[in-house]
Design a protein around this motif. Structure first.
Motif, PDB file in Angstrom:
ATOM      1  N   GLU A 106       0.855  -1.188   0.000  1.00 43.37           N
ATOM      2  CA  GLU A 106       0.000   0.000   0.000  1.00 43.37           C
ATOM      3  C   GLU A 106       0.892   1.240   0.000  1.00 43.37           C
ATOM      4  O   GLU A 106       1.867   1.293   0.745  1.00 43.37           O
ATOM      5  CB  GLU A 106      -0.881   0.043   1.260  1.00 43.37           C
ATOM      6  N   PRO A 107       0.565   2.253  -0.794  1.00 46.79           N
ATOM      7  CA  PRO A 107       1.359   3.481  -0.748  1.00 46.79           C
ATOM      8  C   PRO A 107       1.209   4.169   0.600  1.00 46.79           C
ATOM      9  O   PRO A 107       0.136   4.138   1.206  1.00 46.79           O
ATOM     10  CB  PRO A 107       0.779   4.350  -1.863  1.00 46.79           C
ATOM     11  N   GLU A 108       2.302   4.735   1.075  1.00 45.62           N
ATOM     12  CA  GLU A 108       2.254   5.455   2.343  1.00 45.62           C
ATOM     13  C   GLU A 108       1.563   6.789   2.127  1.00 45.62           C
ATOM     14  O   GLU A 108       1.728   7.413   1.091  1.00 45.62           O
ATOM     15  CB  GLU A 108       3.673   5.721   2.857  1.00 45.62           C
ATOM     16  N   THR A 109       0.793   7.190   3.122  1.00 44.09           N
ATOM     17  CA  THR A 109       0.207   8.513   3.055  1.00 44.09           C
ATOM     18  C   THR A 109       1.302   9.481   3.461  1.00 44.09           C
ATOM     19  O   THR A 109       1.815   9.449   4.571  1.00 44.09           O
ATOM     20  CB  THR A 109      -1.009   8.633   3.998  1.00 44.09           C
ATOM     21  N   GLU A 110       1.674  10.288   2.539  1.00 39.14           N
ATOM     22  CA  GLU A 110       2.812  11.173   2.704  1.00 39.14           C
ATOM     23  C   GLU A 110       2.330  12.564   3.107  1.00 39.14           C
ATOM     24  O   GLU A 110       1.274  13.008   2.692  1.00 39.14           O
ATOM     25  CB  GLU A 110       3.520  11.231   1.344  1.00 39.14           C
ATOM     26  N   ASP A 111       3.133  13.248   3.904  1.00 42.30           N
ATOM     27  CA  ASP A 111       2.847  14.635   4.246  1.00 42.30           C
ATOM     28  C   ASP A 111       3.004  15.452   2.967  1.00 42.30           C
ATOM     29  O   ASP A 111       4.076  15.461   2.361  1.00 42.30           O
ATOM     30  CB  ASP A 111       3.838  15.119   5.310  1.00 42.30           C
ATOM     31  N   PRO A 112       1.946  16.106   2.503  1.00 42.46           N
ATOM     32  CA  PRO A 112       2.010  16.792   1.219  1.00 42.46           C
ATOM     33  C   PRO A 112       2.786  18.111   1.256  1.00 42.46           C
ATOM     34  O   PRO A 112       3.078  18.673   0.210  1.00 42.46           O
ATOM     35  CB  PRO A 112       0.540  17.038   0.877  1.00 42.46           C
ATOM     36  N   ARG A 113       3.099  18.589   2.463  1.00 42.27           N
ATOM     37  CA  ARG A 113       3.781  19.885   2.539  1.00 42.27           C
ATOM     38  C   ARG A 113       5.222  19.783   2.041  1.00 42.27           C
ATOM     39  O   ARG A 113       5.917  18.815   2.314  1.00 42.27           O
ATOM     40  CB  ARG A 113       3.777  20.408   3.968  1.00 42.27           C
ATOM     41  N   VAL A 114       5.639  20.785   1.322  1.00 38.41           N
ATOM     42  CA  VAL A 114       7.019  20.863   0.838  1.00 38.41           C
ATOM     43  C   VAL A 114       7.812  21.591   1.914  1.00 38.41           C
ATOM     44  O   VAL A 114       7.516  22.722   2.272  1.00 38.41           O
ATOM     45  CB  VAL A 114       7.097  21.639  -0.496  1.00 38.41           C
ATOM     46  N   ARG A 115       8.796  20.896   2.465  1.00 36.42           N
ATOM     47  CA  ARG A 115       9.582  21.464   3.557  1.00 36.42           C
ATOM     48  C   ARG A 115      11.035  21.590   3.113  1.00 36.42           C
ATOM     49  O   ARG A 115      11.801  20.654   3.217  1.00 36.42           O
ATOM     50  CB  ARG A 115       9.506  20.573   4.783  1.00 36.42           C
ATOM     51  N   ALA A 116      11.347  22.733   2.601  1.00 31.67           N
ATOM     52  CA  ALA A 116      12.721  22.979   2.172  1.00 31.67           C
ATOM     53  C   ALA A 116      13.031  24.447   2.411  1.00 31.67           C
ATOM     54  O   ALA A 116      12.163  25.312   2.258  1.00 31.67           O
ATOM     55  CB  ALA A 116      12.889  22.630   0.708  1.00 31.67           C
ATOM     56  N   GLY A 117      14.254  24.707   2.786  1.00 29.87           N
ATOM     57  CA  GLY A 117      14.665  26.077   3.053  1.00 29.87           C
ATOM     58  C   GLY A 117      14.932  26.850   1.775  1.00 29.87           C
ATOM     59  O   GLY A 117      14.978  26.295   0.681  1.00 29.87           O
ATOM     60  N   SER A 118      15.123  28.144   1.947  1.00 31.00           N
ATOM     61  CA  SER A 118      15.405  28.996   0.795  1.00 31.00           C
ATOM     62  C   SER A 118      16.880  28.908   0.423  1.00 31.00           C
ATOM     63  O   SER A 118      17.711  28.420   1.191  1.00 31.00           O
ATOM     64  CB  SER A 118      15.034  30.445   1.119  1.00 31.00           C
ATOM     65  N   HIS A 119      17.153  29.363  -0.761  1.00 29.96           N
ATOM     66  CA  HIS A 119      18.517  29.383  -1.284  1.00 29.96           C
ATOM     67  C   HIS A 119      18.665  30.669  -2.085  1.00 29.96           C
ATOM     68  O   HIS A 119      17.771  31.025  -2.845  1.00 29.96           O
ATOM     69  CB  HIS A 119      18.758  28.165  -2.174  1.00 29.96           C
ATOM     70  N   SER A 120      19.768  31.374  -1.908  1.00 30.96           N
ATOM     71  CA  SER A 120      20.000  32.610  -2.663  1.00 30.96           C
ATOM     72  C   SER A 120      21.184  32.454  -3.596  1.00 30.96           C
ATOM     73  O   SER A 120      22.189  31.825  -3.245  1.00 30.96           O
ATOM     74  CB  SER A 120      20.255  33.776  -1.712  1.00 30.96           C
ATOM     75  N   ALA A 121      21.054  33.032  -4.782  1.00 31.44           N
ATOM     76  CA  ALA A 121      22.137  33.027  -5.768  1.00 31.44           C
ATOM     77  C   ALA A 121      21.972  34.241  -6.678  1.00 31.44           C
ATOM     78  O   ALA A 121      20.883  34.474  -7.207  1.00 31.44           O
ATOM     79  CB  ALA A 121      22.107  31.742  -6.594  1.00 31.44           C
ATOM     80  N   LYS A 122      23.031  35.022  -6.811  1.00 31.55           N
ATOM     81  CA  LYS A 122      23.078  36.146  -7.761  1.00 31.55           C
ATOM     82  C   LYS A 122      21.897  37.105  -7.629  1.00 31.55           C
ATOM     83  O   LYS A 122      21.301  37.512  -8.623  1.00 31.55           O
ATOM     84  CB  LYS A 122      23.184  35.621  -9.183  1.00 31.55           C
ATOM     85  N   GLY A 123      21.535  37.464  -6.402  1.00 33.25           N
ATOM     86  CA  GLY A 123      20.475  38.441  -6.190  1.00 33.25           C
ATOM     87  C   GLY A 123      19.067  37.894  -6.269  1.00 33.25           C
ATOM     88  O   GLY A 123      18.098  38.656  -6.321  1.00 33.25           O
ATOM     89  N   ILE A 124      18.927  36.583  -6.277  1.00 35.41           N
ATOM     90  CA  ILE A 124      17.591  35.961  -6.310  1.00 35.41           C
ATOM     91  C   ILE A 124      17.515  34.952  -5.175  1.00 35.41           C
ATOM     92  O   ILE A 124      18.413  34.146  -4.988  1.00 35.41           O
ATOM     93  CB  ILE A 124      17.323  35.225  -7.643  1.00 35.41           C
ATOM     94  N   THR A 125      16.414  35.023  -4.392  1.00 37.30           N
ATOM     95  CA  THR A 125      16.170  34.024  -3.354  1.00 37.30           C
ATOM     96  C   THR A 125      15.086  33.091  -3.865  1.00 37.30           C
ATOM     97  O   THR A 125      14.074  33.540  -4.404  1.00 37.30           O
ATOM     98  CB  THR A 125      15.742  34.686  -2.032  1.00 37.30           C
ATOM     99  N   PHE A 126      15.315  31.778  -3.713  1.00 37.93           N
ATOM    100  CA  PHE A 126      14.419  30.740  -4.207  1.00 37.93           C
ATOM    101  C   PHE A 126      13.826  29.978  -3.029  1.00 37.93           C
ATOM    102  O   PHE A 126      14.561  29.524  -2.164  1.00 37.93           O
ATOM    103  CB  PHE A 126      15.196  29.731  -5.065  1.00 37.93           C
ATOM    104  N   TRP A 127      12.495  29.815  -3.008  1.00 32.18           N
ATOM    105  CA  TRP A 127      11.806  28.957  -2.055  1.00 32.18           C
ATOM    106  C   TRP A 127      11.166  27.831  -2.861  1.00 32.18           C
ATOM    107  O   TRP A 127      10.289  28.089  -3.691  1.00 32.18           O
ATOM    108  CB  TRP A 127      10.713  29.727  -1.309  1.00 32.18           C
TER     109      TRP A 127
END
Length: 193
Positions: A76-97
């Protein structure tokens, strides 16, 4: 006899769902899995859609094609937490979430981005790389240079372009917030450079 049929239908349905889930998680097409499993792509498509019943000899080949055990394909597939949990990352004047999990290479990756008000001067040579990009501006005004054309993208506007076109984006008069979707290889260029 009906109980056996119901149980077989449950297993068939579970494997179909699991097959599609594992295939998409890995960024594989039906053709990719069919080649790896030595199964005709139309057969695999019918297996996934339920138009063909699963045969026992399909299980080990499909499991191998997806780099999982047969047990994992059957469970059976596991019921996964759907939330995306990742920190931000910045490069060359742009921050990415990240808005998507770090998925398979070759898949689409979505980010909320914030372009610094200081990112105003394009490089002497505009970058070119594999991929496709989509941007949707939520606030601020974004300057987008594509080849020899210069655009102002306002809130509520979206753009789509091939990253084989020399390109750069930055701020016009303040920070810009946008949603960015990078096609294959584009996220590696922007997020990790």
């Amino acid at each position: 006899m009906q109980a056996k049929t119901d149980k077989a239908d449950d297993v068939d349905l579970r494997v179909r769902r699991r097959l599609r889930e594992l295939r998409t998680q890995r960024g594989l097409t039906l053709d990719d899995v069919a080649k790896r499993a030595d199964i005709d792509v139309s057969t695999l498509s019918r297996l996934e859609s339920g138009k063909r019943r699963l045969a026992l000899d399909h299980l080990p080949r499909l499991a191998t094609a997806l780099s999982v055990s047969t047990d994992e394909l059957l469970r059976e597939p596991e019921t996964e937490d759907p939330r995306v949990r990742a920190g931000s990352h910045s490069a060359k004047g742009i921050t990415f979430w990240p808005l998507t999990r770090s998925g398979p290479a070759g898949g689409l990756h979505a980010f909320k981005i914030r372009v610094s008000a200081r990112r105003r001067t394009p490089p002497d040579e505009l970058p070119v790389h594999d991929g496709q990009e989509w941007l949707y501006v939520m606030s601020g005004r974004l300057r987008l240079i594509l080849g020899d054309r210069d655009f102002t993208i306002k809130p509520g506007e979206a753009v789509e372009f091939s990253t084989w076109t020399p390109h750069w984006f930055g701020s016009i008069d303040g920070p810009v917030e946008a949603i960015a979707i990078f096609g294959p290889h584009g996220e590696r260029f922007h997020v990790q450079s």
